[in-house]
Design an enzyme around this catalytic site. Structure first.
Site, PDB file in Angstrom:
ATOM      1  N   CYS A   1      91.331  33.263  79.558  1.00 57.63           N
ATOM      2  CA  CYS A   1      91.588  34.184  79.535  1.00 57.63           C
ATOM      3  C   CYS A   1      91.073  35.556  78.209  1.00 57.63           C
ATOM      4  O   CYS A   1      91.087  36.402  77.753  1.00 57.63           O
ATOM      5  CB  CYS A   1      92.147  35.266  81.156  1.00 57.63           C
ATOM      6  SG  CYS A   1      93.248  34.678  80.896  1.00 57.63           S
TER       7      CYS A   1
ATOM      8  N   HIS B   1      97.606  36.524  83.251  1.00 60.69           N
ATOM      9  CA  HIS B   1      95.923  36.710  83.187  1.00 60.69           C
ATOM     10  C   HIS B   1      96.145  37.949  82.214  1.00 60.69           C
ATOM     11  O   HIS B   1      96.476  38.745  82.118  1.00 60.69           O
ATOM     12  CB  HIS B   1      95.537  36.668  84.955  1.00 60.69           C
ATOM     13  CG  HIS B   1      93.658  37.115  84.770  1.00 60.69           C
ATOM     14  ND1 HIS B   1      93.086  36.375  83.954  1.00 60.69           N
ATOM     15  CD2 HIS B   1      93.151  38.210  84.818  1.00 60.69           C
ATOM     16  CE1 HIS B   1      92.113  36.544  83.935  1.00 60.69           C
ATOM     17  NE2 HIS B   1      91.913  37.395  84.822  1.00 60.69           N
TER      18      HIS B   1
END
Length: 480
Positions: A115, A428
């Site tokens: 990510c 994230h």
């Protein structure tokens, strides 16, 4: 042996040489097959010894051998066809057609804690001038001044940008990731057989550095140093020793401003101002020993795109690990950096800023004194230039009939890269990018989600929600 070459049969087609990287999960292999067949990973059924291939299976236990033929079942995404008759309204379009209609690109599959890479790519992909420079990058490379790994990463970036532009469905950035790890092995670090989460800012910086080397050496590029013109910030610094009275001037170029976060910093501008002053210890020729010097910096040249990094991660000595500062720091949609600039740059910005004020006054219906702009010619504001130049804050654009384009020191927010979670080594990353049509999109890996502009500045931190780690601003320009 970390790689295997197999053939894959799907329907009536056979793909004879598909490479499996056994250090990666089978899900990554499915993403490769998605690129070849158009069958999304969740719809793929791949027959192996003992049943179906699972996304989290261990390749050695699966027992696939070199040259083996695998059978895959699954239906590909349907191709969207234009209606034969009658108008088609946006809300009646299939989901993928709505994505294309909105003017934003595809998402990127997460290949295993990637990510950080996906969010970096999506933010930089939103810069049309960078895409244009990459499109003009010669296939054979820019010459002998660029090493092969840099050339390969530049080509992989160009190809990935092209894939994002022509696709509505998610793209698997396999080739780009493989070349990135080859160029910068730290992004291939493993922990218990799985790829580790990495720092998005480090990926951003390394990628820009590589592109700067490749695009600078390209003879086909109109701009001799494209990346520096688009992102480079030049500082001029006064370095002073209070003990000895020694003083010197230093110049340096960087690709981002740092917003240092402390208990006193509540807003981006406060953090930027604090970041311009620092102390350093170095040898003093006059004293014959080490001494403390005060470094006071100012911006002396501005880029087309101004990148700001919130310094949220630091090394905690007592626990010997990376920690994250969760403090809320507000940031604006419009950023004026005039008070961070050197006296020389401020003088160069005076006339463009007056022109900008006059033009905005005209839009509001105010009567503007023509002499106040410093020019008797018609002046245009521009926001779609394809070139930039940090020297003197000017650039040339053929569409402006020979007029010079000037920076004003005022910038508009066009991208935010956020980090969610309390741990620096996990969490994230997500990209939030403004499209050329003015719409904001949240790129959460392979899931692009439309957003309202008023919600973008709420990513300022203070809890477990997404908080800004990198902000990218686009210069507001005037042409004379």
């Amino acid at each position: 042996m970390s790689t295997l070459t197999v053939s894959v049969k799907w329907q009536k087609k056979v793909f004879p040489a598909v490479e499996i990287d056994t250090t990666q999960s089978p899900y990554v292999f499915k993403c490769q097959l998605y690129d070849l067949t158009g069958v999304p990973p969740e719809r793929q059924k791949i027959m192996v010894k003992g049943g179906l291939l699972k996304d989290d299976a261990d390749w050695p236990k699966v027992g696939v051998k070199e040259g083996q033929r695998l059978m895959m079942m699954g239906t590909a995404d349907e191709i969207i066809k234009a209606p034969e008759k009658g108008p088609l309204f946006a809300e009646d379009m299939p989901e993928e057609a709505q994505v294309v209609n909105m003017g934003h690109s595809a998402g990127l599959f997460n290949l295993g804690n990637t990510c950080y890479m996906n969010s970096t790519v999506q933010c930089l992909h939103s810069v049309p001038e960078l895409k244009s420079a990459l499109t003009n990058y010669p296939p054979s490379g820019a010459g002998n001044n660029v090493d092969q790994s840099s050339h390969q990463l530049t080509v992989a970036t160009r190809d990935l940008f092209i894939e994002l532009d022509k696709n509505a469905k998610p793209v698997a950035p396999m080739q780009f990731w493989m070349v990135l790890r080859k160029k910068y092995p730290q992004f291939g670090q493993l922990n218990n057989g799985a790829f580790m989460q990495q720092d998005a800012e480090e990926c951003w910086t390394q990628l820009l550095y590589t592109l700067s080397q490749s695009l600078k050496s390209s003879s086909s590029s109109e701009e001799p140093d494209t990346v520096k013109a688009l992102f480079g910030i030049e500082f001029v610094s006064r370095v002073h020793c209070t003990e000895s009275g020694e003083e010197s001037t230093e110049r340096e170029s960087v690709y981002s401003l740092k917003c240092h976060i402390s208990q006193e910093v509540n807003h981006l501008h406060e953090g930027l101002k604090r970041g311009l002053k620092s102390e350093l210890e170095k040898a003093s020729p006059a004293l014959g020993r080490s001494a403390i010097y005060v470094k006071d910096s100012r911006i002396n040249d501005l880029p087309r795109y101004l990148t700001v990094q919130f310094v949220r991660f630091f090394w905690k000595r007592e626990s010997n690990q990376k920690a994250k500062i969760l403090r809320k720091v507000d940031y604006p949609l419009e950023l004026d950096v005039l008070d961070l600039c050197s006296d020389d740059l401020r003088k160069r910005l005076e006339t463009p800023r007056q022109i900008l004020r006059d033009e905005e006054g005209r839009k509001l219906g105010l009567k503007v004194d023509q002499k106040s702009s410093g020019s008797d010619t018609d002046v245009k504001m521009t926001d779609n230039e394809e070139s930039a130049n940090g020297n003197g804050g000017t650039s040339k654009d053929s569409s402006l009939e020979g007029k010079e384009v000037h920076l004003t020191g005022i910038y508009d927010l066009v991208a935010v890269l956020t980090h969610k979670g309390r741990s620096a080594d996990s969490g994230h990353y997500v990209a939030w990018a403004k499209q050329e049509n003015g719409k904001w999109i949240q790129f959460d890996d392979d899931n692009p989600i439309p957003q309202r502009e008023e919600d973008i500045t709420r990513l300022s931190g203070g809890g477990d929600w997404h908080m800004a780690y990198i902000c990218m601003y686009k210069a507001r320009l005037v042409a004379m």
